[in-house]
Design an enzyme around this catalytic site. Structure first.
Site, short mmCIF file in Angstrom:
data_model
loop_
_atom_site.label_atom_id
_atom_site.label_comp_id
_atom_site.label_asym_id
_atom_site.label_seq_id
_atom_site.Cartn_x
_atom_site.Cartn_y
_atom_site.Cartn_z
NE ARG A 1 -2.91 -1.46 3.43
CZ ARG A 1 -2.53 -1.00 4.57
NH1 ARG A 1 -2.50 0.43 4.66
NH2 ARG A 1 -2.16 -1.70 5.35
N GLY B 1 -3.93 -3.92 -2.52
CA GLY B 1 -4.42 -2.87 -1.61
C GLY B 1 -4.48 -1.29 -2.08
CE LYS C 1 -7.51 -3.44 4.93
NZ LYS C 1 -6.87 -4.54 4.60
CB CYS D 1 0.29 -8.55 15.55
SG CYS D 1 1.44 -7.18 15.77
CB THR E 1 -4.05 -14.60 8.75
OG1 THR E 1 -4.30 -13.38 8.24
CG2 THR E 1 -4.76 -15.47 7.87
CG ASP F 1 -8.39 -7.71 5.92
OD1 ASP F 1 -7.63 -7.33 6.90
OD2 ASP F 1 -8.22 -6.92 4.89
NE ARG G 1 -0.69 -9.13 0.64
CZ ARG G 1 -1.43 -8.65 1.86
NH1 ARG G 1 -2.57 -8.99 2.12
NH2 ARG G 1 -0.93 -7.44 2.53
NE ARG H 1 5.46 -9.14 15.98
CZ ARG H 1 5.90 -10.01 15.56
NH1 ARG H 1 7.14 -10.29 16.08
NH2 ARG H 1 5.57 -11.01 14.58
C1 OXD Z 1 -3.89 -4.95 4.80
C2 OXD Z 1 -4.49 -6.22 3.94
O1 OXD Z 1 -2.83 -4.57 4.34
O2 OXD Z 1 -5.30 -6.80 4.72
O3 OXD Z 1 -4.27 -4.69 5.91
O4 OXD Z 1 -3.75 -6.47 3.02
MN MN Z 2 -6.20 -5.80 6.35
#
Ligand code: OXD
Ligand code: MN
Length: 631
Positions: free
Chosen positions: A87, A227, A234, A278, A281, A295, A393, A425
């Site tokens: 991003r 992203g 997002k 952190c 997933t 997400d 990804r 974290r």
């Molecule tokens: C992020 C994603 O960057 O979920 O948060 O890909």
């Molecule tokens: Mn995300």
């Protein structure tokens, strides 16, 4: 006659024009027509919800060279430009009316007229000569109390293909919209701009993502990394956060999952927010539990109940370290001949995908996000290029997973949430799991104080703590103080307010090693589940309630067949007064910086918490063993 009718007829087949006309919505004509004129594509394809259109988009992504077919016939690979691998936070900005600029000072903003002029100039004729596509989607289940209808207009068939995997197609929803709803949809206009011979964006210096939360439209130009490019992920999230703030619901950067207790025949829904790297997933995918979403979640108060839906229908997951041992369910799915888009990984000479941490010996050459790749090759800056990018990804439907909670995933009124987890974290402050005494305490002590610590894998100094309230700071689209207060108000406004818990999977022992295995998160989850159902007693700490040793001992044995030692328990669950006070001071500084007008009551709350911890420190010492603290 609607505005732009003639123009659209000149760029669409009769069939495609018919699809738009059938919606009888002047706002849709206006949106598509305006950008058809301004960006000037050669032709426009319009998708409805049919399999024929999904198939057409798949074929075009291959035909245009944005994707290539892999050895498994249903799998494809796509590469983003070498400089378009994550991003773009610098060039992602809110378009803000002059009078609101001061209020938005902590968020990356540009004055409305100035930003709009820039993006319109960049996008002028940007689609010239290209065939483009328009799609209709829904965030959340269609025709539900959660639904946000969206239109994506893009010249990237990879983006369109990804969106068909990741979101629920909703042409029919648009068809059935009531007259008074016809202007209430999110609009996304995207162009990958000029492409190179691999189908990747060339003009990254002109990459801009400008978001207009006042008019629910996002402009994304000269990029492809999902992203940056995919409107419904997002970008939509930022629009939804803003909208929810005005309407009294929430859009959170959270997974939804069900903790399953087979013995008690019980399913308890949790949502969780964790800054990146952190454990988000992996918590959503704990073996033996069930996943609803990984997400983004919308929360609404439906008849007094706290209900949540997964906004999406697929996963755009980080592939690094997905292997047969650590992530068996996802790995198995990536190995099957089913529809998956791999991005920014290596295509080996065998036409198979390879990535970092795959647990398989990769080939020494192939094609990846860098171009033609050979082991040891360096980029222009002299950095060695790995097999795949660290942020590479996979894009895959969620219902491929056999641990999906189908019932929760499909429910139009969502699932009833009973627990919220906030996981950070840190190597030496917070305990692995702690329950918050109340919702308000949870938002201000667990959610607002979330931090993640830099590791040796990130650039810069190790062990630096970065604040990330609600793990949502990249997406919060109105002042942080207001957003925090809305979180408090929302949870306090439902009947059975969920319990809030904090998590930290990264505590290190005196030898510098992690104290717990990756699987221990299952134990913390089931303790939280038990607390929700009134099953365990707990010790108080100055910030909440922690487990007792005897309960954890049983849980470790039952779930992991591990012997959990009292010594580890004492170390992990020690309350560290000075470190906590420092953490709260850092949070105060962060809030002041991000939102100079954040309400005083938030700061008063933290000052009171600091005073309470200081008093505990005087009474019980800086390091307080579990059970020693008394209120
Ligand atoms: C992020 C994603 O960057 O979920 O948060 O890909
Ligand atoms: Mn995300």
């Amino acid at each position: 006659m609607y505005k732009y009718e003639k123009l659209l007829q000149s760029k669409m087949s009769e069939e495609n024009f018919g699809k738009v006309a059938a919606l009888k919505n002047p706002k849709i004509f206006e949106f598509i027509g305006h950008f058809a004129e301004h960006c000037n594509p050669a032709s426009i394809y319009v998708c409805n919800d049919s399999e024929k259109d999904v198939q057409y988009v798949r074929e075009q992504a291959l035909a245009k060279g944005e994707e290539q077919q892999l050895a498994h016939s249903k799998q494809t690979i796509h590469w983003d430009g070498y400089g378009d691998q994550a991003r773009d936070k610098v060039n992602t900005k809110f378009l803000v009316y002059k009078e609101n600029l001061k209020k938005m000072a902590g968020l990356n903003s540009v004055e409305y007229e100035e930003g709009l002029a820039e993006i319109m100039q960049i996008s002028k004729n940007i689609m010239a000569g290209k065939d483009v596509v328009v799609q209709f989607f829904s965030e959340g289940p269609t025709e539900s109390p959660f639904t946000i209808p969206c239109i994506q207009f893009t010249d990237s068939w990879y983006v369109a293909h990804s969106e068909f995997i990741l979101y629920r197609s909703a042409y029919n929803h648009f068809l059935n919209m009531k007259e008074e709803e016809k202007d209430d949809f999110f609009r996304f206009i995207h162009s990958a701009g000029e492409l190179d011979e691999y189908g990747s964006t060339v003009n990254l210096d002109k990459r801009r993502i400008y978001m207009d939360t006042q008019n629910n439209i996002v402009y994304s130009m000269n990029n492809q990394y999902a992203g940056n490019s995919i409107g419904l992920k997002k970008h939509s999230m930022r629009l939804a956060i803003n909208k929810s703030g005005k309407e009294g619901w929430l859009c959170e950067h959270m997974f939804i999952m069900a903790a399953v207790d087979k013995k008690k025949n019980r399913k308890t829904y949790f949502c969780g927010a964790y800054p990146s790297a952190c454990g988000k997933t992996s918590t959503a995918m704990i073996p033996g539990e069930q996943i609803v979403g990984d997400d983004i979640a919308y929360f609404r108060n439906l008849d007094g109940e706290f209900r949540a839906v997964n906004v999406e229908a697929g996963m755009f997951g980080i592939i690094k370290d997905v292997n047969a041992k650590d992530d068996p369910v996802i790995f198995e799915n990536l190995m099957k001949n089913q529809e998956v888009i791999f991005s920014n990984v290596l295509r080996g000479p065998d036409n198979k995908p390879y990535w970092l941490g795959m647990g398989v010996e990769p080939p020494k050459e192939g094609r990846n996000h860098f171009g033609e790749w050979k082991e040891g090759i360096k980029d222009a800056k002299g950095n060695e290029v790995g097999v795949a990018h660290g942020n590479a990804r996979y894009t895959m439907r969620l219902d491929y997973l056999d641990n999906i909670d189908k019932e929760g995933f499909e429910a139009k009124d969502g699932v009833k949430v009973e627990g919220i987890l906030y996981g950070g974290r840190d190597s030496d402050i917070t305990v692995p799991v702690e329950e918050s005494p109340s919702w308000r305490d949870g938002i201000l002590l667990k959610a607002a104080t979330l931090e993640s610590e830099t590791t040796s894998a990130t650039l810069g100094a190790e062990g630096v703590r970065k604040s990330d309230p609600m793990a949502n700071m990249d997406f919060v689209s109105y002042p942080l103080g207001e957003y925090t207060m809305n979180n408090i108000k929302f949870g306090e406004g439902v009947k059975d307010t969920p319990k809030i818990f904090s998590n930290n999977y990264f505590m290190r022992g005196p030898d510098g090693n992690f104290m717990t295995s990756k699987l221990a998160k299952k134990v913390w989850l089931h303790w939280a589940d038990g607390r929700i159902h009134g099953e365990y007693s707990a010790y108080d700490t100055p910030t909440g309630k922690i487990p007792k040793y005897d309960d954890l001992k049983v849980l470790f044995k039952e779930h992991l067949n591990e012997d959990f030692s009292k010594e580890d328990y004492n170390y992990l669950f020690t309350f560290r007064c000075t470190k906590w006070i420092e953490k709260l001071e850092r949070t105060k500084v962060y809030y002041k910086k991000m939102d100079p007008n954040a309400p005083q009551e938030i700061f008063d709350y933290w000052d009171a918490a600091i005073a309470k911890i200081s008093k505990a420190k005087d009474q019980f010492g800086d390091l307080i063993l579990p059970g020693a603290f008394k209120k």
